[in-house]
Design an enzyme around this catalytic site. Structure first.
Site, PDB file in Angstrom:
ATOM      1  N   ASP A 179       0.893  -1.316  -0.225  1.00  0.00           N
ATOM      2  CA  ASP A 179      -0.566  -0.117   0.175  1.00  0.00           C
ATOM      3  C   ASP A 179       0.980   1.027  -0.068  1.00  0.00           C
ATOM      4  O   ASP A 179       2.347   1.486   0.307  1.00  0.00           O
ATOM      5  CB  ASP A 179      -0.766   0.320   1.049  1.00  0.00           C
ATOM      6  CG  ASP A 179      -0.098   0.048   2.525  1.00  0.00           C
ATOM      7  OD1 ASP A 179       0.691  -0.130   3.190  1.00  0.00           O
ATOM      8  OD2 ASP A 179      -0.850  -1.359   3.398  1.00  0.00           O
ATOM      9  N   LYS A 203      -4.347   0.776  -3.279  1.00  0.00           N
ATOM     10  CA  LYS A 203      -5.568  -0.093  -1.773  1.00  0.00           C
ATOM     11  C   LYS A 203      -6.408   1.078  -1.513  1.00  0.00           C
ATOM     12  O   LYS A 203      -5.887   1.681  -0.779  1.00  0.00           O
ATOM     13  CB  LYS A 203      -5.421  -1.636  -1.092  1.00  0.00           C
ATOM     14  CG  LYS A 203      -4.976  -0.672  -0.296  1.00  0.00           C
ATOM     15  CD  LYS A 203      -4.328  -1.503   0.862  1.00  0.00           C
ATOM     16  CE  LYS A 203      -3.017  -1.160   2.153  1.00  0.00           C
ATOM     17  NZ  LYS A 203      -3.206  -3.086   2.717  1.00  0.00           N
ATOM     18  N   THR A 239      -5.811  -9.078   3.203  1.00  0.00           N
ATOM     19  CA  THR A 239      -5.016  -7.620   2.681  1.00  0.00           C
ATOM     20  C   THR A 239      -3.873  -8.224   1.193  1.00  0.00           C
ATOM     21  O   THR A 239      -3.205  -8.072   0.784  1.00  0.00           O
ATOM     22  CB  THR A 239      -4.804  -6.607   3.716  1.00  0.00           C
ATOM     23  OG1 THR A 239      -5.464  -6.198   4.139  1.00  0.00           O
ATOM     24  CG2 THR A 239      -3.683  -5.716   2.732  1.00  0.00           C
TER      25      THR A 239
END
Length: 337
Positions: A179, A203, A239
């Site tokens: 991220d 994201k 994730t």
């Protein structure tokens, strides 16, 4: 062998540990050339804990090691009680060694009426009597400012970098940040591995739901590349597995996951087993039992890093030099946990 390590001038080091992960402290003690101080610890019928150290610690520099693994609240409380006992026993200094710092993800308010629990945890350690904190790869480095005293923020990067250099072909490798918040760390990885290309996954996270994030695409080139995804922790693995799928859909040749803290909660192991990662590399800042280890999972020992940090603090040396790698005598005899 005495559990109190003599120093000069007139300094004594003592390493104590709670019941969360005593094997980690014992391995760390081996690198320090000492043993773990014996502790009497048990629970009362109602769940309250009792702690007593079996040797005097008056005038000693004591390092209190505890892994904030599950059940996390129990082990945080036990460590606080140990620190209080040491303060009342006239220890010269008390360092709370938390390889994984519990609640470090809760470092800011996303919505109104939320706590900043990371700050609360640091305040609790200070109130209990800790003079300094030693931890590995906080979720956000600025959390060091939550503690009114020295914080030795160790990083597992040198250990993980050594493993990646020795086990992965780097000529076709791209470092991937899962991220935008991890880009700075990923940039450091890319630079230390010889200027490798960098990519990151865009994201969004639903702050009203725990462990919930959605990947939208990749910024950078992943097609045909061996991608190494670098993160601080893997909790439920939702994730990180979404990142693997995103990279594979973009045509990545392979995906390797590298993380410091392998919490592996809930569905994590099942998700990791099905995500299509080539290899999963973790540190043992929290215990990773055999029941959670996959055939493509590698768990590296954090003990030499902790031992090097403890020795540097005890000898009033520089902890920041560990950013460049472990001292020669602390290099792992066995890198695996």
């Amino acid at each position: 062998m005495s559990a109190i390590l003599e120093g000069t001038p007139d300094k004594r080091l003592a390493l104590v540990t709670g019941r969360a992960y005593p094997e980690q402290a014992e391995e760390t003690a081996k690198y320090l050339g000492t043993t773990v101080l014996e502790t009497t610890a048990y629970d009362f019928a109602n769940g309250e804990m009792y702690i007593r150290f079996t040797e005097p610690v008056r005038g000693a520099d004591v390092f209190v090691m505890q892994s904030h693994t599950e059940p996390i609240n129990t082990w945080v409380m036990e460590q606080l009680i140990m620190i209080d006992a040491l303060k009342r026993a006239s220890a010269r200094s008390i360092t709370a060694v938390c390889p994984f710092m519990g609640y470090s993800r809760q470092d800011k308010k996303h919505q109104g009426r939320e706590p900043i629990t990371a700050r609360l945890i640091f305040d609790l350690f200070r109130t209990a009597g800790a003079d300094r904190i030693m931890t590995v790869d906080l979720h956000a480095a600025q959390e060091q400012g939550f503690f009114n005293g020295p914080v030795d923020h160790l990083t597992a990067m040198p250990v993980l970098l050594d493993y990646v250099r020795g086990h992965l072909p780097l000529e076709n490798t791209t470092i991937v940040s899962p991220d935008a918040g991890r880009i700075k760390v990923s940039e450091q990885w890319a630079a230390k591995l010889g200027g490798l290309p960098l990519a990151f996954i865009h994201k969004t996270r639903d702050t009203t739901r725990p462990n919930c994030a959605e990947a939208h695409g990749i910024i950078g080139d992943a097609a045909g590349r061996d991608c190494v995804v670098v993160d601080d922790m893997i909790d439920t693995a939702g994730t990180i597995c979404e990142a693997v799928r995103t990279l594979n859909n973009a045509g990545a040749a392979s995906v390797t996951l590298v993380a410091t803290h392998g919490l592996l909660s809930g569905p994590a192991v099942e998700r990791l087993s099905q995500c299509g990662a080539r290899e999963i590399v973790l540190m043992d800042t929290v215990p990773v039992p055999e029941s959670k280890r996959l055939p493509n999972m590698t768990v590296l020992s954090v003990a030499p890093l902790l031992a090097a940090g403890i020795r540097s603090v005890f000898e009033s040396g520089s902890v920041s030099t560990l950013l460049n790698g472990l001292p020669e005598d602390m290099r792992p005899r066995n890198i695996y946990a």
